[in-house]
Write an enzyme that holds these catalytic residues in place. Structure first.
Site: not given
Ligand code: PEP
Length: 253
Positions: A10, A12, A97, A99, A169, A175, A215
């Protein structure tokens, strides 16, 4: 039950078109022999068409990061309909997601509409669920995620579940560099599969792929992939650079 893993990146709101192209040009040869998993990348909307042209004939599939819940084109300024995503080469779309839930107020009902819209336009939704740190600390992680599953997949059939990918997630891991341990992630993945089993039956729930996100990086992916109910990863930061994403894809080496 063998489920083909999926490693999805992803991107973003990162990368101008030329940067997206440079990343896929670097990535393609690094993953060309990866037959053990499906590979998906989700560039920003503005790069999708150029990236799709560059990926033609490759083993990398394309996802959008969002979709309108509308089922046909119309007067919806700023929205992008599923047929437009399909038209430019998307096969998948990330829906719900954290976010988007956190910063843009997306509700379970809107997410449910987006999943239906994706399915109508032959796109596979990557449906994200996950709890906040406060919810986990209060002992509510399982209840919160089960609720997101129930509402997000309301009134869908077992047949449509087969075209959906779930991504667990935990928000506290996205992040932050703080990954869930494989054991913690496995517990939640098993909870999600049980929840799906109650709603859609054992066959569908044993077939659906459940990705872990939060992460994930080249050093922790192998441990996560070792768990019975972890069928791949949704990767943010570590997917931005071709070399590190390729190392995640090759977790089996
Ligand atoms: C994500 O964007 O879905 C995500 C898990 O980001 P990261 O791997 O940076 O934590």
């Amino acid at each position: 039950m063998s489920r083909k893993p999926i490693i999805a990146g992803n991107w973003k709101m990162y990368k101008l078109t030329r940067e997206s192209l440079a990343t896929v040009i670097a990535l393609k040869p690094l993953v060309t022999n990866a037959n053990h998993c499906e590979i998906v990348i989700a560039p920003p909307f503005t790069s999708i068409k150029s990236v799709a042209d560059k990926l033609e004939g490759s083993n990398i599939q394309l996802a959008a990061q969002n979709i309108s819940g509308e089922l046909k084109q119309g007067a919806h300024t700023g929205e992008i309909c599923g047929d437009m995503l399909y038209d430019v080469g998307c096969t998948h779309v990330i829906v719900g997601h954290s976010e988007r839930r956190q910063y843009y107020g997306e509700t379970d009902a809107q997410i449910n509409r987006k999943i239906r819209a994706a399915l109508q336009f032959k796109l596979k939704p990557i449906f994200c669920v996950g709890e906040t740190l406060a919810e986990r600390d209060e002992g509510r992680a399982e209840a919160v995620v089960s609720d997101q599953i129930d509402h997000g997949l309301a009134e869908l059939t077992a047949e449509s579940l087969l075209r959906i990918i779930v991504a667990y997630e935990p928000i506290w891991a996205i992040g932050t560099g703080r990954t869930a341990t494989p054991e913690t992630a496995q517990i939640m993945h098993a909870v999600i599969r049980q929840c799906l089993g109650r709603r859609f039956g054992a066959e569908a729930s044993n077939t659906v792929r459940i990705l872990y996100g939060g992460s994930v990086n080249p050093d922790n992916i192998a441990g996560l992939m070792h768990e019975a109910d972890i069928d791949g990863a949704l990767v943010g930061g570590a997917s931005l650079e071709a070399a590190s994403f390729a190392r995640v894809v090759h977790y089996d080496r």
